[in-house]
Design a protein around this motif. Structure first.
Motif, mmCIF file in Angstrom:
data_model
loop_
_atom_site.group_PDB
_atom_site.id
_atom_site.type_symbol
_atom_site.label_atom_id
_atom_site.label_comp_id
_atom_site.label_asym_id
_atom_site.label_seq_id
_atom_site.Cartn_x
_atom_site.Cartn_y
_atom_site.Cartn_z
ATOM 1 N N VAL A 48 0.333 5.059 1.092
ATOM 2 C CA VAL A 48 -0.575 5.948 1.818
ATOM 3 C C VAL A 48 -0.064 7.372 1.680
ATOM 4 O O VAL A 48 1.092 7.661 2.003
ATOM 5 C CB VAL A 48 -0.669 5.553 3.310
ATOM 6 N N ALA B 178 -6.300 6.330 11.782
ATOM 7 C CA ALA B 178 -6.417 6.488 10.329
ATOM 8 C C ALA B 178 -5.248 5.850 9.603
ATOM 9 O O ALA B 178 -5.417 5.142 8.602
ATOM 10 C CB ALA B 178 -6.524 7.966 9.975
ATOM 11 N N ALA C 246 1.116 4.134 9.685
ATOM 12 C CA ALA C 246 1.117 3.458 8.382
ATOM 13 C C ALA C 246 2.456 2.769 8.135
ATOM 14 O O ALA C 246 2.510 1.658 7.587
ATOM 15 C CB ALA C 246 0.811 4.464 7.274
ATOM 16 N N ILE D 256 -5.003 10.224 3.464
ATOM 17 C CA ILE D 256 -5.383 10.699 4.797
ATOM 18 C C ILE D 256 -5.280 12.221 4.795
ATOM 19 O O ILE D 256 -4.218 12.787 4.542
ATOM 20 C CB ILE D 256 -4.475 10.116 5.895
ATOM 21 N N ARG E 279 -12.705 6.637 8.483
ATOM 22 C CA ARG E 279 -13.042 6.622 7.051
ATOM 23 C C ARG E 279 -14.062 7.708 6.750
ATOM 24 O O ARG E 279 -15.000 7.919 7.511
ATOM 25 C CB ARG E 279 -13.629 5.276 6.629
ATOM 26 N N ALA F 107 -5.706 2.751 7.089
ATOM 27 C CA ALA F 107 -5.405 3.070 5.694
ATOM 28 C C ALA F 107 -4.335 2.148 5.129
ATOM 29 O O ALA F 107 -4.317 1.864 3.928
ATOM 30 C CB ALA F 107 -4.956 4.524 5.573
ATOM 31 N N ALA G 254 -4.360 4.997 -0.734
ATOM 32 C CA ALA G 254 -5.193 5.555 0.331
ATOM 33 C C ALA G 254 -4.725 6.973 0.623
ATOM 34 O O ALA G 254 -3.546 7.292 0.496
ATOM 35 C CB ALA G 254 -5.113 4.696 1.592
ATOM 36 N N GLN H 123 0.824 -1.192 0.000
ATOM 37 C CA GLN H 123 0.000 0.000 0.000
ATOM 38 C C GLN H 123 0.867 1.255 0.000
ATOM 39 O O GLN H 123 1.902 1.322 0.664
ATOM 40 C CB GLN H 123 -0.880 0.036 1.255
ATOM 41 N N ALA I 62 -0.428 9.590 11.748
ATOM 42 C CA ALA I 62 -0.937 8.723 10.684
ATOM 43 C C ALA I 62 0.212 8.116 9.890
ATOM 44 O O ALA I 62 0.214 6.910 9.590
ATOM 45 C CB ALA I 62 -1.849 9.527 9.761
ATOM 46 N N ASN J 199 -11.382 4.745 0.513
ATOM 47 C CA ASN J 199 -9.920 4.906 0.612
ATOM 48 C C ASN J 199 -9.477 6.308 1.010
ATOM 49 O O ASN J 199 -8.295 6.621 0.918
ATOM 50 C CB ASN J 199 -9.232 4.518 -0.712
ATOM 51 N N VAL J 200 -10.403 7.133 1.437
ATOM 52 C CA VAL J 200 -10.056 8.467 1.920
ATOM 53 C C VAL J 200 -10.409 8.553 3.398
ATOM 54 O O VAL J 200 -11.543 8.279 3.793
ATOM 55 C CB VAL J 200 -10.777 9.576 1.136
ATOM 56 N N PHE J 201 -9.427 8.943 4.220
ATOM 57 C CA PHE J 201 -9.585 9.048 5.660
ATOM 58 C C PHE J 201 -9.357 10.499 6.073
ATOM 59 O O PHE J 201 -8.755 11.279 5.347
ATOM 60 C CB PHE J 201 -8.578 8.140 6.378
#
Length: 487
Positions: A5, A333, A21, A122, A305, A337, A120, A3, A17, A310-312
């Motif tokens: 982010v 988040a 992540a 944030i 969320r 994410a 994703a 992923q 965040a 996929n947007v936090f």
């Protein structure tokens, strides 16, 4: 597949965040609009070792997160990056979206345009001070609480020698402490809410106050040591001076914030710091398509969320709560994410702390709410929009004469909100004044055109030449590998 982010904002929520992540093994791209990480909360000199940490709350947490994010090979930190648009469904590989940003000095002529792609997103864009206008608030020496604190933290400079801190909310306490620490004589902290209102808002939350009690006690002790009085039920209703502020009129106000006749007093000051709370920065959340609640904050679920897949969102855009709430929300988040779940064991402390602190933020909001009667201290020549120098009298007479009821035509006819700050300072005030005029003159709702001040097709100013420039792509590993091959 790993992923990627993307985090917008390098304050408490954004750093937490990014840190979370990375813990989950994701690649992270962090965009911060300022030259240094820390956001509005952790302001500091270029040389962090020179920082007076007594002015910084939770400084060790910042250092740990900033150093980790700055040194982790899986993280890309881009500072001085102004995100101005968010694209969806662009069909670029497996990325879910692209963030358009300009990198460089905000008013510089040679910024680099980049597109940051990820799986994703944030949004942790924080908030800015809200200051209600009053006659003379546009004089040099009248500043927001956030500006005064930023100067004290980052530069060690006091905005004046004889200063009053006024407005509403607990933020007034750290502002006063910061000013006293850099040599200002703070002659008083003036809280607009009455003592009864403050007590009735905070007292029912006494079982939950343990999380903030040490901090509040520390500020109370600091103010007592420096003999700074804390007075309630008072507001600055006028600033006096020519080339700069020389004094202020302070009035006792009732529960609706209307000045009580015969209570005005004059105070000799050379600076006044005013803060009536904060306004969330919603432009990018709205650009991403995130739904807002009735309270004009981004609506999120238990995992932070938003309404967009996929947007936090974390921190102040979801509700004004301070740095501790932002840290908890950011960690949640970032973890989710990057593929984690809200039920994971490692999130339990953050979930518990968010629940406890969010309960307190509701109490703070009720205890320090802005009363509708504040408009009664305005005069016709009171400036409402400082960028365009639109006065209250001009705004009111134009709206009445044109029977304007929508925010868009109101901005076009009065120019309020069309200046360099794009309504970030005056926008909510203009909306409230339009509501007040509509109710007294029998007009329609002030947003009958469906426009709100936070809705901007381009979130920050961009030159036409920049719009035509080829953007460098930053983001998923697949795309970055392609870039290297192209080179």
């Amino acid at each position: 597949m790993r992923q990627t982010v993307v985090v917008i904002g390098g304050g408490p929520a954004g750093l937490a965040a990014a840190d979370a992540a990375l813990d989950r093994g994701a690649a992270v791209v962090l965009l911060e609009s300022a030259p240094r990480l820390g956001g509005q909360f952790w302001r500091h000199p270029t040389d962090r070792s020179a920082t007076d940490t007594s002015l910084q709350h939770n400084w060790n947490a910042f250092v740990a997160m900033a150093d980790r994010v700055g040194s982790d090979p899986s993280a890309t930190v881009i500072t001085s990056a102004q995100a101005w648009a968010i694209d969806h469904d662009h069909g670029q590989g497996d990325a879910a979206f692209g963030v358009q940003a300009a990198v460089g000095s905000a008013d510089g002529p040679s910024r680099e345009m980049i597109t940051v792609r990820g799986h994703a997103l944030i949004i942790a864009t924080g908030a800015h001070d809200r200051t209600l206008p009053f006659p003379g608030w546009d004089l040099p020496g009248v500043v927001t609480g956030g500006a005064a604190q930023a100067m004290a933290k980052a530069e060690g400079i006091a905005v004046g020698q004889r200063v009053v801190v006024a407005g509403a909310g607990p933020f007034l306490l750290p502002v006063a402490a910061s000013l006293a620490a850099v040599g200002a004589r703070v002659i008083g902290v003036l809280e607009a809410s009455s003592r009864r209102q403050v007590v009735s808002g905070w007292l029912p939350q006494s079982p939950w106050l343990a999380a903030k009690a040490p901090e509040l006690a520390g500020y109370a002790t600091y103010l007592a040591r420096h003999r700074i009085p804390y007075r309630t039920g008072l507001a600055v209703t006028r600033a006096h001076g020519n080339d700069s502020v020389r004094g202020i009129t302070v009035s006792r106000i009732d529960s609706d914030w209307r000045p009580v006749p015969g209570t005005a007093e004059y105070l000799d000051v050379d600076a006044v710091c005013v803060s009536h709370g904060f306004t969330p920065r919603l432009e990018l959340a709205i650009a991403a398509g995130c739904a807002l609640g009735a309270d004009r904050f981004v609506a999120v679920d238990a995992a932070q969320r938003t309404s967009v897949p996929n947007v936090f969102c974390a921190g102040e855009p979801t509700g004004i709560g301070g740095s501790d709430v932002a840290l908890a929300e950011g960690r949640i988040a970032g973890h989710v994410a990057a593929g984690g779940a809200i039920t994971d064991t490692q999130l339990r402390p953050a979930v518990r702390r968010r629940r406890l602190l969010r309960r307190l933020t509701g109490a703070i909001r009720d205890a320090h709410r802005i009363g509708p009667g504040w408009t009664s201290w305005l005069t016709d020549d009171t400036v409402i929009c400082r960028c365009e120098e639109t006065s209250y009298g001009a705004l009111r007479s134009t709206l009445i004469a044109t029977r304007t009821t929508g925010l868009r035509p109101a901005k076009l006819t009065t120019r309020a909100g069309l200046g360099p700050c794009q309504g970030r300072i005056c926008g909510r005030t203009v909306e409230e004044l339009m509501t007040d005029l509509a109710s007294t003159d029998g007009g329609a709702d002030q947003r009958s055109d469906g426009v709100i001040i936070d809705r901007r097709p381009i979130a920050s100013p961009v030159r036409f030449s920049e719009l035509t420039a080829q953007a460098r792509v930053v983001g998923t590993h697949e795309q970055m590998d392609t870039q290297e091959e192209d080179r």
